[in-house]
Design a protein around this motif. Structure first.
Motif, short mmCIF file in Angstrom:
data_model
loop_
_atom_site.label_atom_id
_atom_site.label_comp_id
_atom_site.label_asym_id
_atom_site.label_seq_id
_atom_site.Cartn_x
_atom_site.Cartn_y
_atom_site.Cartn_z
N MET A 97 -9.85 3.64 -10.51
CA MET A 97 -9.10 3.47 -9.25
C MET A 97 -10.10 3.07 -8.17
O MET A 97 -11.30 2.95 -8.45
N ALA A 98 -9.62 2.92 -6.96
CA ALA A 98 -10.52 2.56 -5.85
C ALA A 98 -11.34 3.77 -5.41
O ALA A 98 -11.02 4.92 -5.78
N ALA A 99 -12.38 3.51 -4.65
CA ALA A 99 -13.20 4.55 -4.01
C ALA A 99 -13.78 5.56 -5.01
O ALA A 99 -13.90 6.75 -4.70
N GLN A 116 -11.80 4.21 7.43
CA GLN A 116 -12.22 4.41 6.03
C GLN A 116 -11.02 4.78 5.14
O GLN A 116 -10.97 4.39 3.97
N ILE A 117 -10.09 5.54 5.70
CA ILE A 117 -8.86 5.85 4.94
C ILE A 117 -8.13 4.54 4.61
O ILE A 117 -7.70 4.31 3.47
N LEU A 118 -8.02 3.69 5.63
CA LEU A 118 -7.33 2.40 5.42
C LEU A 118 -8.05 1.55 4.38
O LEU A 118 -7.42 0.92 3.53
N ASP A 119 -9.38 1.56 4.43
CA ASP A 119 -10.15 0.77 3.46
C ASP A 119 -9.90 1.26 2.03
O ASP A 119 -9.76 0.46 1.10
N GLY A 120 -9.87 2.56 1.87
CA GLY A 120 -9.61 3.14 0.54
C GLY A 120 -8.23 2.73 0.05
O GLY A 120 -8.04 2.35 -1.11
N ALA A 121 -7.25 2.79 0.95
CA ALA A 121 -5.88 2.41 0.59
C ALA A 121 -5.82 0.92 0.24
O ALA A 121 -5.18 0.52 -0.73
N ALA A 122 -6.51 0.10 1.04
CA ALA A 122 -6.50 -1.35 0.80
C ALA A 122 -7.08 -1.68 -0.57
O ALA A 122 -6.55 -2.53 -1.30
#
Ligand SMILES: O=P(O)(O)OC[C@H]1O[C@](O)(CO)[C@@H](O)[C@@H]1O
Length: 527
Positions: free
Chosen positions: A45-47, A294-300
């Motif tokens: 997954m991401a992050a 950073q939350i948005l980047d993880g979601a993106a």
């Protein structure tokens, strides 16, 4: 254009339905086979997160059938149409654009001359600028003193997501020196909620964010009035202590009573709005705008994975499809979310709304009844607390409830103690590993009261540590999972007509316009 068909009309679904009970997970997870599965059945997954589905009732045959279902149901085409601005919310005739608030995916979606992505980014910037000014002391209370606390007034999607995310990162922010302001939340119309929160804050140094997309929600408007009343009583000017997050067309948007108003719109549903100003204002105030970014980047990054047609490389779609197999073929009625992380203590409550308000439907997106089951009951608590509460039923009850574990190698605060050769973090992780195997494999005992049948499927999302980016990825994972399931079930996952009737009847009770059972209940409760 994708075609929307009911699940039970798809040839791939008939094939999948023939695979009921195909994998004996107790056998599959025992011995070296089990060890191989754990290594093999994992999707990045991401992050830095990974979705491990070794203990789910799948093998190559089931996975191939799920891949066929994904293709026939055109899941990726539908996702593309969604983020490119198709009217996916058929009930309310609206687009569904929460992905645009955090990602580079898709084309420009322009409504009445406004590029929606630019609009969302501009509102995030407005929230960020406001938060920075509060932190630097450019915006203060009437005495020129800094605000120290922020209180969000909202309910449902205007409360659960932001609250879950705040709790998830409070310790992380303290450990990483980005903690700016304490946040509190008032949601329930129960006066004890507002009264207790107000009693716990220093009113003169508190900011209040009134969050309501519609600007008409009874609980939120009542609590706003409750807070205003307390501020006035304390000799404070409410308009110097309050801001609003709402849609431009809502009654709140017209008020002069706020320090500022941050806007969202009808294309982001309440339960998907944590990535808009609904979460952005409070999280930027509490932790700083960089943390929210950073939350948005993880979601993106997670959204990007969700565009992959290969189910084995698309953990959100894979999780969704396995969930459909469990619900429609295996016949399981519920799913439990079990984060082995105290920071995620309110995450299951957020997912409860996200999932059950989205897919708790019995008619398809064209308003016709469906002949198959849809969204499961969702519940959960953090481990290990849940183990001492409802795990008895999960291990030995008559229903099989699929389990979704979440676990991290490291704690957020890093404060730990070694007792009897293990730290608390190791004990936490040992428990989640033990539970997966106990649920899958069980344990034979001649005394049936002590017998564990096993065969109870689970997955686990693992990561190094719960950070803003991994939290964003986790949030997007479940949102996308729910979206894909809605596509498979041919539902409109983005309206919520089922919450209306109770609201209408409550208004009648308050207007004393009751008869029958409604009257007797009203009398019983002294209204
Ligand atoms: O932000 P609003 O408009 O106050 O709505 C709050 C919540 O109420 C609901 O409409 C359900 O009653 C949710 O979908 C929404 O998140």
């Amino acid at each position: 254009m994708a075609t929307w068909k009911n699940l039970d009309t798809l040839a791939s679904y008939s094939k999948l339905a023939g695979l009921k009970g195909h994998v004996n997970i107790a056998e599959a997870m025992t011995g070296e086979n089990g060890a191989e599965r754990v290594k093999k059945y994992s999707a990045p997954m991401a992050a830095g997160l990974a979705y491990n589905y070794a203990a789910k009732q799948v093998d190559e045959t089931v996975l191939n059938a799920l891949a066929d279902l994904a293709d026939e149901a055109q899941l990726i085409d539908k996702f593309q149409e969604l983020y490119n601005g198709a009217v996916i919310n058929t009930g309310e005739k609206r687009m569904v654009l929460h992905h645009l608030a955090r990602t580079q995916l898709g084309d420009a979606v322009v409504v009445d001359g406004v590029d929606k992505r630019e609009f969302y980014v501009a509102q995030q910037k407005k929230a960020a600028d406001f938060a920075n000014k509060v932190h630097t002391g450019e915006i203060t209370n009437e005495n020129g003193e800094k605000f120290t606390t922020v209180v969000q007034i909202g309910i449902g999607g205007s409360d659960l997501g932001p609250r879950a995310l705040y709790i998830a990162l409070e310790n992380w922010a303290k450990a990483n020196n980005t903690f700016k302001m304490e946040a509190k939340f008032i949601s329930n119309v129960d006066p004890d909620d507002a009264a207790a929160v107000l009693a716990s804050v220093d009113l003169a140094h508190s900011l209040f964010i009134v969050v309501s997309k519609s600007g008409t929600t009874l609980e939120t408007l009542t609590n706003e009035a409750f807070v205003k009343n307390a501020l006035v009583k304390a000799g404070l000017n409410p308009s110097k202590h309050m801001l609003a997050v709402t849609s431009e067309t809502s009654p709140l948007a017209k008020s002069e009573d706020y320090l500022t108003a941050i806007f969202m719109d009808d294309y982001i549903g309440g339960r998907y709005s944590s990535v808009s100003g609904v979460g952005g204002a409070i999280l930027s105030l509490a932790f700083g705008p960089e943390v929210f970014a950073q939350i948005l980047d993880g979601a993106a990054a997670e959204d990007k994975l969700a565009t992959n047609k290969n189910i084995l490389e698309n953990p959100d779609m894979l999780d969704a499809l396995i969930g459909v197999y469990e619900r429609n073929v295996q016949g399981y009625p519920a799913t439990t979310v079990l984060p082995y992380s105290q920071a995620l203590s309110r995450f299951p409550a957020h997912l409860q709304q996200c999932d059950m308000e989205s897919n708790g439907k019995s008619v398809n997106r064209f308003g016709e009844p469906v002949d198959y089951v849809t969204g499961p009951v969702i519940f959960g608590e953090p481990g290990t607390n849940g183990q001492h509460s409802f795990y008895q039923l999960l291990h030995q009850g008559t229903d099989i409830v699929p389990l979704q574990f979440i676990g991290f190698k490291k704690s957020q605060l890093g404060v730990d103690v070694d007792i009897e050769n293990s730290t608390s973090q190791q004990k936490l992780c040992a428990n989640v590993a033990a539970q997966i195997v106990a649920f899958a494999c069980g344990k034979k005992d001649e005394n049936l009261n002590k017998n564990f049948k096993g065969g109870r499927p689970s997955s686990i999302i693992t990561g190094e540590e719960l950070t803003p980016a991994s939290l964003g990825a986790l949030l997007a994972h479940f949102e996308n999972k729910i979206m894909f399931q809605g596509f498979v079930w041919n539902l409109n996952s983005f309206d919520q007509e089922g919450v209306q009737l109770g609201k209408v009847l409550a208004k009648r009770v308050l207007a004393h316009d009751t008869d029958g059972a409604l009257k007797v209940y009203s009398d019983l409760l002294n209204i």
